[in-house]
Design an enzyme around this catalytic site. Structure first.
Site, PDB file in Angstrom:
ATOM      1  N   SER A 129       0.854  -1.209  -0.130  1.00 58.58           N
ATOM      2  CA  SER A 129      -0.047   0.003   0.007  1.00 58.58           C
ATOM      3  C   SER A 129       0.838   1.243   0.000  1.00 58.58           C
ATOM      4  O   SER A 129       2.015   1.277   0.494  1.00 58.58           O
ATOM      5  CB  SER A 129      -0.979  -0.176   1.264  1.00 58.58           C
ATOM      6  OG  SER A 129      -1.581   1.343   1.454  1.00 58.58           O
ATOM      7  N   TYR A 152      -2.601   5.940  -4.017  1.00 58.06           N
ATOM      8  CA  TYR A 152      -3.360   6.604  -4.072  1.00 58.06           C
ATOM      9  C   TYR A 152      -2.913   7.943  -4.679  1.00 58.06           C
ATOM     10  O   TYR A 152      -1.916   8.115  -4.795  1.00 58.06           O
ATOM     11  CB  TYR A 152      -3.889   6.853  -2.557  1.00 58.06           C
ATOM     12  CG  TYR A 152      -4.563   5.794  -1.786  1.00 58.06           C
ATOM     13  CD1 TYR A 152      -5.861   5.422  -2.073  1.00 58.06           C
ATOM     14  CD2 TYR A 152      -3.961   5.259  -0.611  1.00 58.06           C
ATOM     15  CE1 TYR A 152      -6.490   4.659  -1.472  1.00 58.06           C
ATOM     16  CE2 TYR A 152      -4.740   4.275  -0.078  1.00 58.06           C
ATOM     17  CZ  TYR A 152      -6.113   4.084  -0.335  1.00 58.06           C
ATOM     18  OH  TYR A 152      -6.831   3.114   0.242  1.00 58.06           O
ATOM     19  N   THR A 178      -5.858   2.806  -6.727  1.00 58.39           N
ATOM     20  CA  THR A 178      -7.296   2.476  -5.973  1.00 58.39           C
ATOM     21  C   THR A 178      -7.981   4.049  -6.237  1.00 58.39           C
ATOM     22  O   THR A 178      -7.661   4.989  -6.173  1.00 58.39           O
ATOM     23  CB  THR A 178      -7.125   2.451  -4.580  1.00 58.39           C
ATOM     24  OG1 THR A 178      -6.157   1.186  -4.372  1.00 58.39           O
ATOM     25  CG2 THR A 178      -8.335   2.254  -3.735  1.00 58.39           C
ATOM     26  N   LYS A 276      -8.170  -0.699  -9.097  1.00 58.41           N
ATOM     27  CA  LYS A 276      -8.732  -1.342  -8.104  1.00 58.41           C
ATOM     28  C   LYS A 276      -9.866  -0.484  -7.477  1.00 58.41           C
ATOM     29  O   LYS A 276      -9.613   0.939  -6.936  1.00 58.41           O
ATOM     30  CB  LYS A 276      -7.800  -1.686  -6.905  1.00 58.41           C
ATOM     31  CG  LYS A 276      -8.359  -2.140  -5.717  1.00 58.41           C
ATOM     32  CD  LYS A 276      -7.176  -2.482  -4.549  1.00 58.41           C
ATOM     33  CE  LYS A 276      -7.733  -3.064  -3.262  1.00 58.41           C
ATOM     34  NZ  LYS A 276      -8.045  -2.002  -2.623  1.00 58.41           N
ATOM     35  N   HIS A 300     -13.350  -1.909  -1.318  1.00 57.46           N
ATOM     36  CA  HIS A 300     -12.514  -1.741  -0.404  1.00 57.46           C
ATOM     37  C   HIS A 300     -12.885  -2.580   0.843  1.00 57.46           C
ATOM     38  O   HIS A 300     -12.615  -2.160   2.070  1.00 57.46           O
ATOM     39  CB  HIS A 300     -12.494  -0.287  -0.150  1.00 57.46           C
ATOM     40  CG  HIS A 300     -11.302   0.318   0.215  1.00 57.46           C
ATOM     41  ND1 HIS A 300     -10.402   1.206  -0.701  1.00 57.46           N
ATOM     42  CD2 HIS A 300     -10.362   0.224   1.512  1.00 57.46           C
ATOM     43  CE1 HIS A 300      -9.397   1.556   0.042  1.00 57.46           C
ATOM     44  NE2 HIS A 300      -9.195   1.085   1.111  1.00 57.46           N
TER      45      HIS A 300
HETATM   46  C1  LIG Z   1      -6.822  -2.610   7.478  1.00 57.58           C
HETATM   47  C2  LIG Z   1      -6.975  -2.358   5.806  1.00 57.58           C
HETATM   48  C3  LIG Z   1      -6.372  -1.361   5.516  1.00 57.58           C
HETATM   49  C4  LIG Z   1      -6.618  -1.494   4.062  1.00 57.58           C
HETATM   50  N1  LIG Z   1      -6.005  -0.253   3.416  1.00 57.58           N
HETATM   51  C5  LIG Z   1      -5.875  -0.223   2.077  1.00 57.58           C
HETATM   52  C6  LIG Z   1      -4.898   0.705   1.384  1.00 57.58           C
HETATM   53  O1  LIG Z   1      -4.031   1.327   1.892  1.00 57.58           O
HETATM   54  N2  LIG Z   1      -5.163   0.703  -0.297  1.00 57.58           N
HETATM   55  C7  LIG Z   1      -6.202   0.020  -0.573  1.00 57.58           C
HETATM   56  O2  LIG Z   1      -6.010   0.036  -1.692  1.00 57.58           O
HETATM   57  N3  LIG Z   1      -6.816  -0.718  -0.140  1.00 57.58           N
HETATM   58  C8  LIG Z   1      -6.752  -0.671   1.438  1.00 57.58           C
HETATM   59  N4  LIG Z   1      -7.660  -1.788   2.100  1.00 57.58           N
HETATM   60  C9  LIG Z   1      -8.610  -2.696   0.981  1.00 57.58           C
HETATM   61  C10 LIG Z   1      -7.733  -4.013   0.654  1.00 57.58           C
HETATM   62  O3  LIG Z   1      -6.890  -3.787  -0.407  1.00 57.58           O
HETATM   63  C11 LIG Z   1      -8.959  -4.768   0.126  1.00 57.58           C
HETATM   64  O4  LIG Z   1      -9.887  -4.047  -0.827  1.00 57.58           O
HETATM   65  C12 LIG Z   1     -10.074  -5.329   1.100  1.00 57.58           C
HETATM   66  O5  LIG Z   1      -9.106  -5.846   2.356  1.00 57.58           O
HETATM   67  C13 LIG Z   1     -10.823  -6.582   0.693  1.00 57.58           C
HETATM   68  O6  LIG Z   1     -11.783  -7.098   1.340  1.00 57.58           O
HETATM   69  P1  LIG Z   1     -11.193  -8.272   2.676  1.00 57.58           P
HETATM   70  O7  LIG Z   1     -10.413  -7.798   3.516  1.00 57.58           O
HETATM   71  O8  LIG Z   1     -12.679  -8.839   2.827  1.00 57.58           O
HETATM   72  O9  LIG Z   1     -10.441  -9.419   1.713  1.00 57.58           O
HETATM   73  C14 LIG Z   1      -7.422  -2.018   3.256  1.00 57.58           C
HETATM   74  C15 LIG Z   1      -8.329  -2.929   3.920  1.00 57.58           C
HETATM   75  C16 LIG Z   1      -8.026  -3.021   5.232  1.00 57.58           C
HETATM   76  C17 LIG Z   1      -8.796  -4.235   6.082  1.00 57.58           C
END
Ligand SMILES: Cc1cc2nc3c(=O)[nH]c(=O)nc-3n(C[C@H](O)[C@H](O)[C@H](O)COP(=O)(O)O)c2cc1C
Length: 404
Positions: A129, A152, A178, A276, A300
């Site tokens: 990330s 981002y 994203t 994404k 997300h």
């Molecule tokens: C704690 C946490 C932090 C996240 N941070 C980002 C991020 O920095 N950038 C991003 O594109 N998605 C982020 N996401 C979304 C994840 O990339 C992903 O889309 C999501 O976790 C998918 O769902 P799942 O947790 O059910 O697998 C984050 C998700 C979580 C749980």
């Protein structure tokens, strides 16, 4: 009687290693979530586990997988099952990518390095990330596995361009833009707990920390957690001063992002580009029109727009909309290998998973992530055998009964 007792009694060998003991009892990602819930301070667990507003979309992501059933075929010679596939031109042992998660070191101080090493051992791509707590270069040095970088878009495009340049020179293979975070979703668990990054130490945090001494001890002994890719020198904050994530995102990220920026990104990144956060077949078609290599259908993990559609339900419409012009990744709600098999059968090239590995990390550090990836791999293989598919190419819509 002694004979009978002897035939049924079986003592497990005493396992002296506490992590191995913990993992031996974790039969599923749900078990690891339960362990992480016990071991992490509540504010930290909720930051990982929570979603936006009423968490309807977060629940819908999982419910969509539950609603699809298989049409298993039998007597199909599944003595050898090959779970491998290709994604963005690279062979993978499993149709799975580790999703980007910001502030990963909050779950365990080894954070991104631990996840990247575990992903490399499994041969799966790890997406770092932009809001990571280890830098692009530190993670590149951690292991030889395939790595993707997620961006981002800051208002300051110079900063973004510089990060993309660093990712390219550190050998990251794909760039993931994203697009579902024009502003930050309202994660009410974080609001209620006053959760900030890094955590502010108030009375509640002190009590929470004291109740989870293992986490607190490791947290206090490790170097400070901060956004490792953005320097304070750029005036954008590196996370060393406590802020809420929404303050940070809403002041730094550019809500004016548009398809024109995707074209700009093409001009500064020569490798494969993944968008994404696509949430309709129409936008998947636009992504194909601008020539990106893949879209991740994603909300997300239910952390942004509540009442957004479940990615699994979008797979077939998006696949119909784009044909073979780009590859589809289904992201959100994956907790079992059978979820991955369903998404691929409906037309996805692969899945992404975020919380699944974070639960493993929170439950048992790097070995917890290994455990999760091992469970998911074994699940995919077993599910394929049980539905009668000996290769990923045989996974098609005929093997699933979509949601009624
Ligand atoms: C704690 C946490 C932090 C996240 N941070 C980002 C991020 O920095 N950038 C991003 O594109 N998605 C982020 N996401 C979304 C994840 O990339 C992903 O889309 C999501 O976790 C998918 O769902 P799942 O947790 O059910 O697998 C984050 C998700 C979580 C749980």
């Amino acid at each position: 009687m002694i004979e009978t007792l002897r035939s049924v009694f079986r003592f497990r060998r005493l396992e002296l290693d506490p992590v191995a003991r913990r993992l031996a009892r974790a039969a599923s990602v749900a078990d690891l979530r339960a362990i992480a819930k016990r071991r992490l301070p509540r504010g930290v667990f909720d930051y990982i586990d929570g979603g936006a507003e009423d968490e309807r979309t977060m629940a819908a992501n999982a419910a969509a997988f539950a609603a699809v059933t298989f049409r298993p075929r039998v007597l199909r010679e599944v003595g050898k099952v090959d779970t491998s596939t290709t994604l963005l031109g690279r062979p993978l042992p499993l149709p799975l990518v580790l999703a980007p998660t910001g502030f990963t070191r909050i779950a365990d101080p080894d954070g991104e390095l631990a996840v990247a090493r575990a992903a490399a051992r499994a041969g799966l791509p790890y997406t770092l990330s932009t809001l990571s707590t280890r830098s692009i270069e530190e993670v590149a040095a951690a292991g030889v596995g395939p790595k993707w970088f997620q961006v981002y878009v800051w208002r300051d495009r110079g900063l973004v361009k510089e990060m993309i340049r660093r990712a390219a020179s550190a050998g990251y293979e794909a760039l993931v833009l994203t697009v579902d975070t024009a502003v930050l979703g309202r994660r009410e668990r974080d609001v209620r707990r006053g959760f900030s990054l890094p955590p502010k130490i108030g009375l509640g945090t002190l009590v929470d920390g004291a109740l989870h001494p293992g986490w607190t001890w490791r947290f206090l002994r490790s170097d400070p957690i901060r956004f490792a890719n953005v320097g304070d020198a750029a005036g954008v904050g590196d996370g060393s001063t406590a802020v809420t994530l929404s303050e940070y995102v809403n002041t730094q990220f550019d809500p004016g992002l548009s398809w024109r920026d995707v074209e700009w990104m093409r001009s500064v990144w020569s490798g494969p580009l993944v968008i994404k956060g696509v949430q309709t077949g129409d936008d998947a078609r636009l992504a194909a029109d601008v020539g990106v290599e893949a879209v991740a259908l994603s909300n997300h993990g239910g952390r942004q727009l509540d009442s957004a559609p479940a990615p699994l339900d979008l797979v077939a419409p998006a696949a119909d909309a784009v044909g073979d012009r780009l590859e589809i990744i289904c992201d959100g709600g994956v907790r079992r290998g059978s979820d991955i098999v369903k998404a691929v059968a409906l037309g996805a090239r692969a899945c992404m998973a975020g919380r699944a590995y974070l639960y493993g990390l929170g439950a048992a550090g790097e070995r917890g992530v290994d455990h999760v990836l091992g469970l998911l791999g074994a699940d995919v293989r077993r599910t394929m055998a049980l539905v009668g598919a000996s290769s990923v190419a045989e996974l098609g819509r005929g093997l699933v009964e979509p949601r009624r």
